[in-house]
Design a protein around this motif. Structure first.
Motif, PDB file in Angstrom:
ATOM      1  N   ARG A 296     -22.645 -46.444  -0.746  1.00  0.00           N
ATOM      2  CA  ARG A 296     -23.434 -45.496  -0.837  1.00  0.00           C
ATOM      3  C   ARG A 296     -24.910 -46.232  -0.903  1.00  0.00           C
ATOM      4  N   ILE A 297     -24.942 -47.469  -0.441  1.00  0.00           N
ATOM      5  CA  ILE A 297     -26.258 -48.075  -0.507  1.00  0.00           C
ATOM      6  C   ILE A 297     -27.200 -47.740   0.914  1.00  0.00           C
ATOM      7  N   VAL A 298     -26.605 -47.357   1.774  1.00  0.00           N
ATOM      8  CA  VAL A 298     -26.931 -46.585   3.162  1.00  0.00           C
ATOM      9  C   VAL A 298     -26.547 -45.314   3.557  1.00  0.00           C
ATOM     10  N   ALA A 299     -27.224 -44.475   4.091  1.00  0.00           N
ATOM     11  CA  ALA A 299     -26.879 -43.364   4.801  1.00  0.00           C
ATOM     12  C   ALA A 299     -27.027 -43.275   6.286  1.00  0.00           C
ATOM     13  N   ALA A 300     -25.946 -42.960   6.700  1.00  0.00           N
ATOM     14  CA  ALA A 300     -25.865 -42.740   8.329  1.00  0.00           C
ATOM     15  C   ALA A 300     -26.093 -41.349   8.756  1.00  0.00           C
ATOM     16  N   LEU A 302     -27.036 -37.733  10.812  1.00  0.00           N
ATOM     17  CA  LEU A 302     -27.136 -37.143  12.200  1.00  0.00           C
ATOM     18  C   LEU A 302     -28.124 -36.181  12.175  1.00  0.00           C
ATOM     19  N   PRO A 303     -28.906 -35.697  13.504  1.00  0.00           N
ATOM     20  CA  PRO A 303     -29.635 -34.653  13.366  1.00  0.00           C
ATOM     21  C   PRO A 303     -28.777 -33.342  13.268  1.00  0.00           C
ATOM     22  N   ILE A 304     -29.642 -32.264  12.667  1.00  0.00           N
ATOM     23  CA  ILE A 304     -29.143 -31.186  12.209  1.00  0.00           C
ATOM     24  C   ILE A 304     -29.450 -30.165  13.611  1.00  0.00           C
ATOM     25  N   SER A 305     -28.704 -29.572  14.100  1.00  0.00           N
ATOM     26  CA  SER A 305     -28.957 -28.628  15.295  1.00  0.00           C
ATOM     27  C   SER A 305     -27.629 -27.718  15.728  1.00  0.00           C
ATOM     28  N   THR A 306     -27.633 -26.935  16.498  1.00  0.00           N
ATOM     29  CA  THR A 306     -26.371 -26.126  17.156  1.00  0.00           C
ATOM     30  C   THR A 306     -25.737 -27.038  18.045  1.00  0.00           C
ATOM     31  N   THR A 307     -25.908 -28.203  18.489  1.00  0.00           N
ATOM     32  CA  THR A 307     -25.485 -28.769  19.473  1.00  0.00           C
ATOM     33  C   THR A 307     -24.997 -30.089  18.801  1.00  0.00           C
ATOM     34  N   PRO A 308     -23.879 -30.771  19.229  1.00  0.00           N
ATOM     35  CA  PRO A 308     -23.544 -32.145  18.813  1.00  0.00           C
ATOM     36  C   PRO A 308     -24.528 -33.191  19.022  1.00  0.00           C
ATOM     37  N   LYS A 310     -24.703 -37.796  18.759  1.00  0.00           N
ATOM     38  CA  LYS A 310     -24.142 -39.156  18.226  1.00  0.00           C
ATOM     39  C   LYS A 310     -25.504 -40.003  18.023  1.00  0.00           C
ATOM     40  N   ASP A 311     -26.497 -39.484  18.080  1.00  0.00           N
ATOM     41  CA  ASP A 311     -27.837 -40.257  17.633  1.00  0.00           C
ATOM     42  C   ASP A 311     -27.891 -40.338  16.344  1.00  0.00           C
ATOM     43  N   ARG A 312     -27.116 -41.431  15.731  1.00  0.00           N
ATOM     44  CA  ARG A 312     -26.984 -41.633  14.212  1.00  0.00           C
ATOM     45  C   ARG A 312     -28.173 -42.458  14.074  1.00  0.00           C
ATOM     46  N   ARG A 313     -28.851 -42.294  12.688  1.00  0.00           N
ATOM     47  CA  ARG A 313     -30.007 -42.929  12.221  1.00  0.00           C
ATOM     48  C   ARG A 313     -29.338 -43.607  10.692  1.00  0.00           C
ATOM     49  N   TYR A 314     -29.845 -44.688  10.416  1.00  0.00           N
ATOM     50  CA  TYR A 314     -29.550 -45.271   9.222  1.00  0.00           C
ATOM     51  C   TYR A 314     -30.451 -45.537   8.433  1.00  0.00           C
ATOM     52  N   ARG A 315     -30.538 -45.398   6.801  1.00  0.00           N
ATOM     53  CA  ARG A 315     -31.562 -45.412   6.017  1.00  0.00           C
ATOM     54  C   ARG A 315     -31.122 -45.747   4.567  1.00  0.00           C
ATOM     55  N   VAL A 316     -31.756 -46.726   3.931  1.00  0.00           N
ATOM     56  CA  VAL A 316     -31.517 -47.079   2.749  1.00  0.00           C
ATOM     57  C   VAL A 316     -31.728 -45.743   1.559  1.00  0.00           C
ATOM     58  N   THR A 317     -30.599 -45.743   0.934  1.00  0.00           N
ATOM     59  CA  THR A 317     -30.637 -44.367   0.192  1.00  0.00           C
ATOM     60  C   THR A 317     -31.360 -44.562  -1.207  1.00  0.00           C
ATOM     61  N   TRP A 386     -33.891 -34.960  15.352  1.00  0.00           N
ATOM     62  CA  TRP A 386     -34.820 -35.895  16.279  1.00  0.00           C
ATOM     63  C   TRP A 386     -33.845 -36.225  17.738  1.00  0.00           C
ATOM     64  N   THR A 387     -34.677 -36.441  18.787  1.00  0.00           N
ATOM     65  CA  THR A 387     -34.138 -36.764  19.822  1.00  0.00           C
ATOM     66  C   THR A 387     -34.046 -38.033  20.016  1.00  0.00           C
ATOM     67  N   ARG A 388     -33.174 -38.637  21.042  1.00  0.00           N
ATOM     68  CA  ARG A 388     -32.808 -40.043  21.310  1.00  0.00           C
ATOM     69  C   ARG A 388     -34.270 -40.677  21.434  1.00  0.00           C
ATOM     70  N   SER A 389     -35.214 -40.301  22.431  1.00  0.00           N
ATOM     71  CA  SER A 389     -36.456 -40.938  22.674  1.00  0.00           C
ATOM     72  C   SER A 389     -37.479 -40.402  21.524  1.00  0.00           C
ATOM     73  N   ASN A 390     -37.159 -39.862  20.471  1.00  0.00           N
ATOM     74  CA  ASN A 390     -37.980 -39.404  19.689  1.00  0.00           C
ATOM     75  C   ASN A 390     -39.238 -38.590  19.978  1.00  0.00           C
ATOM     76  N   SER A 391     -39.070 -37.943  21.285  1.00  0.00           N
ATOM     77  CA  SER A 391     -40.075 -37.038  21.755  1.00  0.00           C
ATOM     78  C   SER A 391     -40.201 -35.800  20.878  1.00  0.00           C
ATOM     79  N   VAL A 392     -39.192 -35.380  20.267  1.00  0.00           N
ATOM     80  CA  VAL A 392     -39.092 -34.470  19.175  1.00  0.00           C
ATOM     81  C   VAL A 392     -38.537 -34.788  17.922  1.00  0.00           C
ATOM     82  N   GLU A 393     -39.390 -34.770  16.830  1.00  0.00           N
ATOM     83  CA  GLU A 393     -38.942 -34.994  15.390  1.00  0.00           C
ATOM     84  C   GLU A 393     -39.511 -33.913  14.596  1.00  0.00           C
TER      85      GLU A 393
END
Length: 472
Positions: A296-300, A302-308, A310-317, A386-393
Motif C-alpha cells: 500500500r505504499i504505491v497505487a497503480a 487506471l483512467p476512469i472512462s466507459t472504455t477499457p 491499460k495505461d496504468r499510472r503509478y503514484r506514492v500513496t 488521461w490518454t497515453r499521450s497526455n493530450s487529454v487529462e
C-alpha cells in the motif's frame, strides 16, 4: 496529548470493546480481540498506550522487535513480569520454554473477576520469525485466552500481512474485529496546528498527517516557518521518519527502494520508471512494483472512462513520503552539512508544481466525502482520466464504478494556486476535454484554492468546503 487530536473515534471504539469484555462465568467466551493495522509511525502504539493508561485495568504491553524466537520469547516473558497483571510473579517462578507455553501461562495469570488488556505490538515480526505462530495464537485464543475477560489487541505495520492474519483460510480468521488506523486527516491537522483551510491542506501534504511530525509544527506557524526550522535540524522527525519507515519496510529489498525512489521523483509510467531505476528489466520492475502496491505504499491507477484502458499510472500513496522522496532524500547530505537553507530554497522553487499534482488524490477523496450535496450526486468512484499521450487529462471523473464505468456522473478540474482563480480559460479547457471523453452533457465541477471567476460550472468547491468534508 497532541498525538491524539482527532483520535476520539478510535479511543471510543477501544473503550466499547473493553466494555464488552464480561466477567468469566457470564459468557463462555467473555474475551474480545482487536487487530489494528496501519502504516509505520502513524501512532498505533501510542494510541493503544493512551487507551491502556486511561482504562486503568491490569495490562501487559509487549512489542516484538524482529529478533530470534528465543529472544522474542524472553522479551515477552520480561514484559509480563514488569506488567500490572496481579499474578505476574508466576513468571518469576516458571519460565515458559516456548510460545505455546508462554501464551497458556499468560492466560493462567489473567484475572477472572475483572477485565484486563493484553497488547502484542508488531505481530508480523512474530509471524515471520516464530514457526507456526498464527496457529499457536489461534489455539491459545480458542482454548484459554478467549475464556478470560481480556481484550487482546494485536498491532501490525505490515498492512498486507495484518489483512491476511484475519482472512479466510488462515488460523485466526473471524477471531477478532479489525481497525485500520490512518493518519490525521486534513481537518484534524488544521485543528491541531491552528491553520486556515488552505494552509491545513498544505500541512497535511508535508506531514502526511503523521502525529510525530505534526507535533513539531508550532501551532499557527506557516509552512515556510515550519520547513525552515525542520531543515535546520538534521534529526527532525520530518527528515528521519521516512528513512526509518523504509528501512523497516525494505530490510532486504534494494530494488523496492530503487523503484519507489523513481516513482517518488515524479515518474508515473512503467517505461519511465524503468528508465529512472537504471534500465531494469520488465520482469524485475513488475515484481518490485507489485511489492510496493501490496504494501500500500504505491497505487497503480487506471483512467476512469466507459472504455477499457491499460495505461496504468503509478503514484506514492503517502503525501509525506512523496514530499520526502522528491525534496528531502536527494539532499540529505546537504542538510546534514547544516545547509538546509539551500534545500529550503529548492523546495520554494518546486513547491507549486509539485503540490499541484500531489494534492489531487487528497482533494478527490475530500470531494468523495462531501457528496452528495444537493448539486452533485454521490459517486461510488472518483478518479481521473488521461490518454497515453497526455493530450487529454481530466483531474476529476465521478462514475458509478471504476475503472470501466457504465455511467459518468461528472467531470472536473483542479486549480490549486494561491493567486489564480479558476477562470474562463480553465472552463474552456475542461469543456474541450469533456468532449474528448463523452458526447453527453456531463456536469462540470471545479476545485479551486483561490475561487471561481467564471460561470458555466455546475458545481465548485474551495478549501473550506473540502476541509469541512473531513469533520465528523
Amino acid at each position: 496529548m497532541v498525538a491524539f487530536v482527532g483520535r476520539a473515534h478510535q479511543l471510543a471504539a477501544l473503550d466499547a470493546l473493553l466494555a464488552d469484555v464480561g466477567p468469566a462465568g457470564d459468557d463462555p467466551r467473555p474475551g474480545q480481540c482487536l487487530l489494528i493495522r496501519g502504516r509505520r509511525r502513524i501512532g498505533k502504539s501510542s494510541l493503544v498506550e493512551a487507551f491502556v493508561d486511561r482504562a486503568a485495568v491490569p495490562s501487559v504491553f509487549f512489542t516484538a522487535a524482529g529478533a530470534s524466537t528465543e529472544i522474542e520469547l524472553e522479551a515477552f516473558t520480561e514484559a509480563i513480569r514488569s506488567s500490572t497483571l496481579p499474578e505476574r510473579s508466576v513468571f518469576d517462578d516458571a519460565t515458559p520454554g516456548n510460545w505455546s507455553a508462554a501464551l497458556r501461562q499468560l492466560a493462567g495469570v489473567l484475572p477472572d473477576d475483572r477485565p484486563s488488556v493484553v497488547v502484542i505490538d508488531e505481530v508480523p515480526y512474530l509471524v515471520e520469525r516464530v514457526d507456526a505462530f498464527e496457529g499457536i495464537l489461534q489455539r491459545a485464543w480458542d482454548r484459554e485466552l478467549s475464556r478470560k475477560p481480556v481484550l487482546l489487541v494485536l498491532i501490525g505495520s505490515d498492512l498486507s500481512m495484518m489483512e491476511a492474519l484475519g482472512s479466510y483460510g488462515r488460523p485466526f480468521h473471524q477471531r477478532g474485529k479489525e481497525m485500520v488506523l490512518g493518519p490525521l486527516n486534513p481537518a484534524e491537522v488544521g485543528e491541531m496546528l491552528q491553520l486556515a483551510p488552505a494552509e491545513a491542506f498544505d500541512a497535511a501534504m508535508v506531514t502526511g498527517g503523521l502525529p510525530l511530525i505534526c507535533a513539531d509544527w508550532r501551532p499557527g506557524a506557516g509552512l515556510w516557518q515550519f520547513l525552515s526550522a525542520e531543515l535546520a535540524n538534521p534529526v527532525s522527525p520530518l527528515l528521519v521518519s521516512a528513512e526509518r519507515s523504509l528501512a523497516a519496510e525494505f530490510p532486504d529489498s534494494a530494488m523496492g527502494r530503487t523503484v519507489l525512489s523513481a516513482i517518488g521523483s515524479g515518474e508515473r509510467t512503467f517505461t519511465n520508471i524503468a528508465r529512472a531505476a537504471g534500465g531494469i528489466s520488465h520482469s524485475t520492475l513488475t515484481r518490485a512494483a507489485q511489492q510496493l502496491v501490496d504494501k500500500r505504499i504505491v497505487a497503480a491507477d487506471l483512467p476512469i472512462s466507459t472504455t477499457p484502458s491499460k495505461d496504468r499510472r503509478y503514484r506514492v500513496t503517502d503525501p509525506y513520503l512523496r514530499f520526502w522522496l522528491t525534496f528531502v532524500a536527494p539532499r540529505l547530505a546537504e542538510i546534514e552539512r547544516l545547509r538546509g537553507d539551500i534545500t529550503l530554497e529548492r523546495i520554494r522553487v518546486g513547491w507549486t508544481a509539485w503540490r499541484g499534482r500531489a494534492i489531487e488524490p487528497l482533494l478527490r477523496e475530500s470531494l468523495a466525502r462531501l457528496l452528495p450535496d444537493g448539486v452533485l450526486p454521490s459517486a461510488p468512484a472518483i478518479g481521473s482520466y488521461w490518454t497515453r499521450s497526455n493530450s487529454v487529462e481530466i483531474d476529476i471523473v465521478g462514475a458509478d464504478r471504476e475503472p470501466v464505468a457504465k455511467h459518468l456522473l461528472f467531470v472536473g478540474s483542479i486549480k490549486w494556486l494561491e493567486n489564480s482563480a479558476f477562470d474562463n480559460h480553465d472552463l474552456v479547457a475542461l469543456q474541450r476535454h469533456r468532449s474528448a471523453l463523452s458526447d453527453e452533457p456531463i456536469p462540470l465541477v471545479a476545485i479551486s484554492r483561490s475561487g471561481i471567476s467564471t460561470s458555466g460550472l455546475d458545481a465548485s468547491y474551495g478549501p473550506a468546503d473540502l476541509l469541512g468534508a473531513w469533520h465528523s
